[in-house]
Design a protein around this motif. Structure first.
Motif, mmCIF file in Angstrom:
data_model
loop_
_atom_site.group_PDB
_atom_site.id
_atom_site.type_symbol
_atom_site.label_atom_id
_atom_site.label_comp_id
_atom_site.label_asym_id
_atom_site.label_seq_id
_atom_site.Cartn_x
_atom_site.Cartn_y
_atom_site.Cartn_z
ATOM 1 N N ASP A 123 -86.857 26.822 100.423
ATOM 2 C CA ASP A 123 -87.426 25.931 99.417
ATOM 3 C C ASP A 123 -88.850 25.480 99.738
ATOM 4 O OD1 ASP A 123 -86.415 24.527 101.573
ATOM 5 O OD2 ASP A 123 -85.914 22.755 100.395
ATOM 6 N N LYS A 124 -89.295 25.699 100.979
ATOM 7 C CA LYS A 124 -90.676 25.360 101.368
ATOM 8 C C LYS A 124 -91.468 26.618 101.732
ATOM 9 C CE LYS A 124 -90.377 20.707 101.538
ATOM 10 N NZ LYS A 124 -88.961 20.504 101.320
ATOM 11 N N TYR A 125 -90.920 27.764 101.398
ATOM 12 C CA TYR A 125 -91.497 29.030 101.850
ATOM 13 C C TYR A 125 -92.928 29.229 101.347
ATOM 14 C CZ TYR A 125 -91.788 34.070 102.730
ATOM 15 O OH TYR A 125 -92.176 35.314 103.160
ATOM 16 N N ASP A 126 -93.152 29.089 100.054
ATOM 17 C CA ASP A 126 -94.481 29.300 99.488
ATOM 18 C C ASP A 126 -95.484 28.281 100.029
ATOM 19 O OD1 ASP A 126 -93.686 31.484 97.986
ATOM 20 O OD2 ASP A 126 -93.236 30.294 96.210
ATOM 21 N N PHE A 127 -95.062 27.032 100.092
ATOM 22 C CA PHE A 127 -95.952 25.983 100.571
ATOM 23 C C PHE A 127 -96.379 26.229 102.014
ATOM 24 C CE2 PHE A 127 -96.475 21.833 102.723
ATOM 25 C CZ PHE A 127 -97.616 21.394 102.053
ATOM 26 N N MET A 128 -95.424 26.601 102.864
ATOM 27 C CA MET A 128 -95.747 26.847 104.261
ATOM 28 C C MET A 128 -96.628 28.080 104.433
ATOM 29 S SD MET A 128 -94.885 24.620 106.506
ATOM 30 C CE MET A 128 -95.004 25.588 108.024
ATOM 31 N N ASN A 129 -96.428 29.099 103.618
ATOM 32 C CA ASN A 129 -97.305 30.269 103.689
ATOM 33 C C ASN A 129 -98.752 29.895 103.386
ATOM 34 O OD1 ASN A 129 -95.323 32.066 104.407
ATOM 35 N ND2 ASN A 129 -95.034 32.894 102.357
ATOM 36 N N ASP A 130 -98.936 29.078 102.356
ATOM 37 C CA ASP A 130 -100.286 28.615 102.017
ATOM 38 C C ASP A 130 -100.871 27.759 103.137
ATOM 39 O OD1 ASP A 130 -100.575 29.837 99.515
ATOM 40 O OD2 ASP A 130 -99.538 28.208 98.490
ATOM 41 N N LEU A 131 -100.045 26.876 103.681
ATOM 42 C CA LEU A 131 -100.518 25.963 104.723
ATOM 43 C C LEU A 131 -100.870 26.712 106.006
ATOM 44 C CD1 LEU A 131 -100.930 22.936 105.308
ATOM 45 C CD2 LEU A 131 -98.576 22.866 106.166
ATOM 46 N N MET A 132 -99.992 27.603 106.442
ATOM 47 C CA MET A 132 -100.208 28.314 107.713
ATOM 48 C C MET A 132 -101.393 29.265 107.665
ATOM 49 S SD MET A 132 -96.392 29.180 109.159
ATOM 50 C CE MET A 132 -95.976 30.205 107.738
ATOM 51 N N SER A 133 -101.608 29.893 106.504
ATOM 52 C CA SER A 133 -102.672 30.901 106.400
ATOM 53 C C SER A 133 -103.926 30.354 105.726
ATOM 54 C CB SER A 133 -102.176 32.114 105.602
ATOM 55 O OG SER A 133 -102.047 31.801 104.222
ATOM 56 N N ALA A 192 -94.592 23.372 115.686
ATOM 57 C CA ALA A 192 -94.755 21.922 115.518
ATOM 58 C C ALA A 192 -95.093 21.589 114.072
ATOM 59 C CB ALA A 192 -95.841 21.403 116.456
ATOM 60 N N LEU A 193 -95.913 22.419 113.448
ATOM 61 C CA LEU A 193 -96.248 22.213 112.039
ATOM 62 C C LEU A 193 -95.009 22.363 111.166
ATOM 63 C CD1 LEU A 193 -98.496 21.825 109.884
ATOM 64 C CD2 LEU A 193 -98.748 24.312 109.860
ATOM 65 N N GLY A 194 -94.206 23.388 111.455
ATOM 66 C CA GLY A 194 -92.966 23.583 110.705
ATOM 67 C C GLY A 194 -92.012 22.414 110.857
ATOM 68 N N LYS A 195 -91.923 21.899 112.074
ATOM 69 C CA LYS A 195 -91.056 20.744 112.331
ATOM 70 C C LYS A 195 -91.508 19.548 111.503
ATOM 71 C CE LYS A 195 -87.991 18.353 114.746
ATOM 72 N NZ LYS A 195 -86.529 18.593 114.658
ATOM 73 N N PHE A 196 -92.806 19.349 111.410
ATOM 74 C CA PHE A 196 -93.356 18.209 110.666
ATOM 75 C C PHE A 196 -93.151 18.361 109.162
ATOM 76 C CE2 PHE A 196 -96.974 16.234 108.423
ATOM 77 C CZ PHE A 196 -96.770 14.909 108.785
ATOM 78 N N VAL A 197 -93.374 19.577 108.638
ATOM 79 C CA VAL A 197 -93.360 19.774 107.183
ATOM 80 C C VAL A 197 -91.950 20.000 106.644
ATOM 81 C CG1 VAL A 197 -94.171 21.246 105.290
ATOM 82 C CG2 VAL A 197 -95.716 20.655 107.166
ATOM 83 N N VAL A 198 -91.172 20.852 107.305
ATOM 84 C CA VAL A 198 -89.852 21.204 106.763
ATOM 85 C C VAL A 198 -88.703 20.701 107.631
ATOM 86 C CG1 VAL A 198 -90.789 23.255 105.639
ATOM 87 C CG2 VAL A 198 -89.721 23.478 107.883
ATOM 88 N N GLY A 199 -89.036 20.071 108.760
ATOM 89 C CA GLY A 199 -87.989 19.531 109.620
ATOM 90 C C GLY A 199 -87.331 20.543 110.520
ATOM 91 N N LYS A 200 -87.924 21.748 110.607
ATOM 92 C CA LYS A 200 -87.363 22.817 111.423
ATOM 93 C C LYS A 200 -88.488 23.512 112.181
ATOM 94 C CE LYS A 200 -82.961 23.151 109.779
ATOM 95 N NZ LYS A 200 -81.712 23.310 110.533
ATOM 96 N N SER A 201 -88.329 23.664 113.491
ATOM 97 C CA SER A 201 -89.312 24.418 114.261
ATOM 98 C C SER A 201 -88.851 25.844 114.529
ATOM 99 C CB SER A 201 -89.589 23.726 115.601
ATOM 100 O OG SER A 201 -88.415 23.668 116.391
ATOM 101 N N GLU A 202 -87.521 26.075 114.526
ATOM 102 C CA GLU A 202 -86.972 27.376 114.916
ATOM 103 C C GLU A 202 -87.474 28.541 114.063
ATOM 104 O OE1 GLU A 202 -85.238 24.666 114.443
ATOM 105 O OE2 GLU A 202 -84.104 24.238 116.277
#
Length: 234
Positions: free
Chosen positions: A21-31, A176-186
């Motif tokens: 559910d956060k896939y598109d947002f995280m792709n934009d954020l990370m890249s 760490a960014l993933g943990k902050f945004v989506v609550g998961k670092s794994e």
């Protein structure tokens, strides 16, 4: 050839289940949005013709089908394949009013289509998640028509030594960014590890060649952070 890819299929499914559910947002954020430029370059190099059929494997939320249909003036047909039902559901919502697109919940190693059926086979940021890459490439070859084209966009190996040092430092911050945004670092730890284990550009080209493809070439994007691999079935 040494194989770097040792993924566990159940791990991959769980990783994408956790972040769909956060896939598109995280792709934009990370890249920083650069992945959208890469995907545009990908479709530009594919240069699809009107009224053709595309199979897009590991289709995710539908970025490649959207660009493909725009390029061919919505005249062809797209078959989206992904193992993640939630991803496919997000894709369906994007294309709710478009009739020439369909969705299949399958993996890349066993496609539910007949031989010699598609004009194009695309896979973007998905091949490194496949448990058996040789089987996936074999399936790609099987379902393509003679004269059909295989195009793969994937993270690769940075050729610039200075840029590579910065890239590795930045990559380590992603969990760490993933943990902050989506609550998961794994999922983002998995992302970094899977990129590091994946083939070099030349090694992956050899894998493609081993599956009978011809006219194999690749283009680096952003100094090799990603690469597009092209091949033909003749």
């Amino acid at each position: 050839m040494k194989t770097y890819h040792t993924n566990n299929e159940r791990l991959v499914k769980r990783v994408f289940q956790d972040v769909f559910d956060k896939y598109d947002f995280m792709n934009d954020l990370m890249s920083f949005g650069v992945h959208r430029l890469w995907k545009k370059s990908f479709i530009d190099w594919l240069n699809p013709q009107n009224s053709t059929k595309l199979i897009d494997v590991a289709s995710g939320t539908g970025d490649i089908p959207k660009l493909f249909l725009k390029k061919i003036n919505n005249t062809g047909k797209v078959y989206c394949v992904d193992e993640n039902k939630e991803m496919l559901n997000l894709s369906k919502k994007k294309f709710y009013n478009i009739k020439n697109i369909s969705w299949y919940c399958n993996n890349a190693e066993k496609l539910p289509f007949k031989d010699n059926y598609f004009d194009y086979y695309t896979i973007s940021f998905g091949i490194r998640n496949v448990e058996n890459i040789d089987k996936a490439l074999h399936e790609a070859y099987r379902v393509l028509k003679p004269g059909g084209r295989f195009l793969c966009l994937e993270f690769s190996k940075v050729r610039n030594e200075i840029l590579n040092k910065f890239y590795k430092v930045y990559s380590k911050s992603l969990p760490a960014l993933g943990k902050f945004v989506v609550g998961k670092s794994e999922p983002y730890e998995y992302l970094i590890n899977s990129i590091e284990r994946f083939y070099t550009q030349d090694e992956f080209s050899e894998q493609i060649l081993n599956q009978k493809f011809s006219n194999i070439s690749y283009r680096n994007l952003s100094a090799g952070i990603a690469a597009i691999h092209s091949a033909w079935k003749v």
